[in-house]
Scaffold this motif. Sequence first.
Motif, PDB file in Angstrom:
ATOM      1  N   THR A   2      70.021  73.641  40.760  1.00 35.29           N
ATOM      2  CA  THR A   2      70.589  74.053  42.038  1.00 35.29           C
ATOM      3  C   THR A   2      70.072  73.152  43.145  1.00 35.29           C
ATOM      4  O   THR A   2      68.860  72.940  43.270  1.00 35.29           O
ATOM      5  CB  THR A   2      70.213  75.512  42.362  1.00 35.29           C
ATOM      6  N   VAL A   3      70.979  72.591  43.922  1.00 34.23           N
ATOM      7  CA  VAL A   3      70.593  71.731  45.034  1.00 34.23           C
ATOM      8  C   VAL A   3      70.332  72.591  46.267  1.00 34.23           C
ATOM      9  O   VAL A   3      71.146  73.456  46.601  1.00 34.23           O
ATOM     10  CB  VAL A   3      71.698  70.693  45.336  1.00 34.23           C
ATOM     11  N   ALA A   4      69.194  72.368  46.904  1.00 36.60           N
ATOM     12  CA  ALA A   4      68.839  73.156  48.087  1.00 36.60           C
ATOM     13  C   ALA A   4      69.824  72.875  49.217  1.00 36.60           C
ATOM     14  O   ALA A   4      70.220  71.724  49.441  1.00 36.60           O
ATOM     15  CB  ALA A   4      67.422  72.826  48.536  1.00 36.60           C
ATOM     16  N   ARG A   5      70.224  73.941  49.900  1.00 34.36           N
ATOM     17  CA  ARG A   5      71.120  73.784  51.047  1.00 34.36           C
ATOM     18  C   ARG A   5      70.339  73.221  52.222  1.00 34.36           C
ATOM     19  O   ARG A   5      69.228  73.676  52.523  1.00 34.36           O
ATOM     20  CB  ARG A   5      71.718  75.136  51.429  1.00 34.36           C
ATOM     21  N   ALA A   6      70.911  72.222  52.893  1.00 30.94           N
ATOM     22  CA  ALA A   6      70.249  71.652  54.067  1.00 30.94           C
ATOM     23  C   ALA A   6      70.191  72.689  55.183  1.00 30.94           C
ATOM     24  O   ALA A   6      71.096  73.518  55.324  1.00 30.94           O
ATOM     25  CB  ALA A   6      71.012  70.415  54.542  1.00 30.94           C
ATOM     26  N   ALA A   7      69.119  72.659  55.946  1.00 31.68           N
ATOM     27  CA  ALA A   7      68.968  73.548  57.100  1.00 31.68           C
ATOM     28  C   ALA A   7      69.367  72.787  58.364  1.00 31.68           C
ATOM     29  O   ALA A   7      69.009  71.619  58.538  1.00 31.68           O
ATOM     30  CB  ALA A   7      67.532  74.034  57.212  1.00 31.68           C
ATOM     31  N   VAL A   8      70.124  73.438  59.220  1.00 31.14           N
ATOM     32  CA  VAL A   8      70.570  72.831  60.477  1.00 31.14           C
ATOM     33  C   VAL A   8      70.216  73.779  61.615  1.00 31.14           C
ATOM     34  O   VAL A   8      70.577  74.962  61.588  1.00 31.14           O
ATOM     35  CB  VAL A   8      72.088  72.562  60.465  1.00 31.14           C
ATOM     36  N   ASN A   9      69.516  73.261  62.602  1.00 29.13           N
ATOM     37  CA  ASN A   9      69.083  74.069  63.736  1.00 29.13           C
ATOM     38  C   ASN A   9      70.119  74.015  64.854  1.00 29.13           C
ATOM     39  O   ASN A   9      70.581  72.935  65.233  1.00 29.13           O
ATOM     40  CB  ASN A   9      67.736  73.557  64.261  1.00 29.13           C
ATOM     41  N   VAL A  10      70.525  75.166  65.364  1.00 31.99           N
ATOM     42  CA  VAL A  10      71.517  75.248  66.434  1.00 31.99           C
ATOM     43  C   VAL A  10      70.795  75.367  67.776  1.00 31.99           C
ATOM     44  O   VAL A  10      69.964  76.260  67.968  1.00 31.99           O
ATOM     45  CB  VAL A  10      72.444  76.467  66.237  1.00 31.99           C
ATOM     46  N   VAL A  11      71.122  74.463  68.693  1.00 31.08           N
ATOM     47  CA  VAL A  11      70.521  74.465  70.026  1.00 31.08           C
ATOM     48  C   VAL A  11      71.629  74.623  71.056  1.00 31.08           C
ATOM     49  O   VAL A  11      72.562  73.812  71.109  1.00 31.08           O
ATOM     50  CB  VAL A  11      69.732  73.160  70.297  1.00 31.08           C
ATOM     51  N   ARG A  12      71.539  75.651  71.861  1.00 35.26           N
ATOM     52  CA  ARG A  12      72.544  75.908  72.907  1.00 35.26           C
ATOM     53  C   ARG A  12      72.056  75.297  74.214  1.00 35.26           C
ATOM     54  O   ARG A  12      71.028  75.713  74.769  1.00 35.26           O
ATOM     55  CB  ARG A  12      72.750  77.415  73.065  1.00 35.26           C
ATOM     56  N   LEU A  13      72.772  74.318  74.709  1.00 36.06           N
ATOM     57  CA  LEU A  13      72.384  73.628  75.945  1.00 36.06           C
ATOM     58  C   LEU A  13      73.061  74.215  77.180  1.00 36.06           C
ATOM     59  O   LEU A  13      72.705  73.854  78.304  1.00 36.06           O
ATOM     60  CB  LEU A  13      72.719  72.137  75.844  1.00 36.06           C
ATOM     61  N   GLY A  14      74.060  75.099  76.991  1.00 35.57           N
ATOM     62  CA  GLY A  14      74.770  75.657  78.133  1.00 35.57           C
ATOM     63  C   GLY A  14      75.644  74.609  78.798  1.00 35.57           C
ATOM     64  O   GLY A  14      76.044  73.617  78.183  1.00 35.57           O
ATOM     65  N   ARG A  15      75.932  74.816  80.083  1.00 36.62           N
ATOM     66  CA  ARG A  15      76.701  73.814  80.825  1.00 36.62           C
ATOM     67  C   ARG A  15      75.739  72.755  81.329  1.00 36.62           C
ATOM     68  O   ARG A  15      74.774  73.067  82.014  1.00 36.62           O
ATOM     69  CB  ARG A  15      77.471  74.448  81.984  1.00 36.62           C
ATOM     70  N   ILE A  16      76.024  71.524  81.013  1.00 39.34           N
ATOM     71  CA  ILE A  16      75.071  70.446  81.238  1.00 39.34           C
ATOM     72  C   ILE A  16      75.838  69.165  81.547  1.00 39.34           C
ATOM     73  O   ILE A  16      76.959  68.969  81.060  1.00 39.34           O
ATOM     74  CB  ILE A  16      74.169  70.280  79.987  1.00 39.34           C
ATOM     75  N   SER A  17      75.249  68.306  82.352  1.00 37.91           N
ATOM     76  CA  SER A  17      75.903  67.037  82.648  1.00 37.91           C
ATOM     77  C   SER A  17      75.927  66.169  81.386  1.00 37.91           C
ATOM     78  O   SER A  17      75.082  66.321  80.491  1.00 37.91           O
ATOM     79  CB  SER A  17      75.160  66.289  83.758  1.00 37.91           C
ATOM     80  N   TYR A  18      76.879  65.257  81.337  1.00 43.74           N
ATOM     81  CA  TYR A  18      76.973  64.370  80.181  1.00 43.74           C
ATOM     82  C   TYR A  18      75.712  63.529  80.059  1.00 43.74           C
ATOM     83  O   TYR A  18      75.190  63.329  78.952  1.00 43.74           O
ATOM     84  CB  TYR A  18      78.206  63.473  80.310  1.00 43.74           C
ATOM     85  N   ARG A  19      75.212  63.046  81.178  1.00 46.88           N
ATOM     86  CA  ARG A  19      74.009  62.209  81.172  1.00 46.88           C
ATOM     87  C   ARG A  19      72.826  62.954  80.550  1.00 46.88           C
ATOM     88  O   ARG A  19      72.094  62.408  79.714  1.00 46.88           O
ATOM     89  CB  ARG A  19      73.660  61.777  82.599  1.00 46.88           C
ATOM     90  N   SER A  20      72.651  64.213  80.948  1.00 48.65           N
ATOM     91  CA  SER A  20      71.527  64.999  80.427  1.00 48.65           C
ATOM     92  C   SER A  20      71.682  65.265  78.938  1.00 48.65           C
ATOM     93  O   SER A  20      70.715  65.191  78.174  1.00 48.65           O
ATOM     94  CB  SER A  20      71.417  66.325  81.187  1.00 48.65           C
ATOM     95  N   ALA A  21      72.909  65.579  78.505  1.00 56.21           N
ATOM     96  CA  ALA A  21      73.143  65.831  77.087  1.00 56.21           C
ATOM     97  C   ALA A  21      72.903  64.575  76.257  1.00 56.21           C
ATOM     98  O   ALA A  21      72.398  64.642  75.130  1.00 56.21           O
ATOM     99  CB  ALA A  21      74.562  66.334  76.868  1.00 56.21           C
TER     100      ALA A  21
END
Length: 220
Positions: A2-21
């Motif tokens: 069985t191959v381990a499922r990769a873990a992915v962390n979800v980060v919510r940045l909200g409303r943010i400028s493109y530069r900051s993102a």
Amino acid sequence: MTVARAAVNVVRLGRISYRSALKVQQQHIKQHLDSSSTSPNTLLLCEHEPVYTVGIRRAPYPPEEEQRLKALGADFFRTNRGGLVTFHGPGQLVCYPVLNLACFKKSVRWYVCELERTVIKMCSKFGIEASTSPDTGVWVGDNKICALGIHCGRYITSHGLALNCNTDMSWFDNIVPCGIVGKGVTSLSRELGRDVPTEEAVPKLLEAFTEQFNCTLTYN
């Protein structure tokens, strides 16, 4: 085995400028490329303040066009993603996966196809029949509902997808979206005939992502 499922962390940045993102993306990319780091695979979710972005293209985007778009009240950025000009703004769910493809499959073509399939699967959860076309992104008929443009260096991905939820679609009237003449844009709200905010789309997108990428999600 069985191959381990990769873990992915979800980060919510909200409303943010493109530069900051962009700075947040660059920080995550740097951590992946730092051999002493154990940076997690990450999905950055956000909405942007109005901005037009241009990807890699054969000819430089004309400076007079940049000034025209800025005069509309939007920011303007030249980026290293694939694709041509598009718009990001409030009411649009933007997802930036910063992934090490070694945890999935070391194929950029596979990755782009999986992103498209993720959005198609998410649309089906809303009862919307979406598809791919010879042009990039995800479409409902001749109208693009989700733009897609990525960058991948040393198998670390950045940039990603932009799903129109209840976006003010008039911003797209000022450009030829993604340089594709004769086709339009649409949104979840337009297709369903009701207001669909980004918050309603997030859980369906994440569910589709876990199914398509065979991963488990953690939340920051």
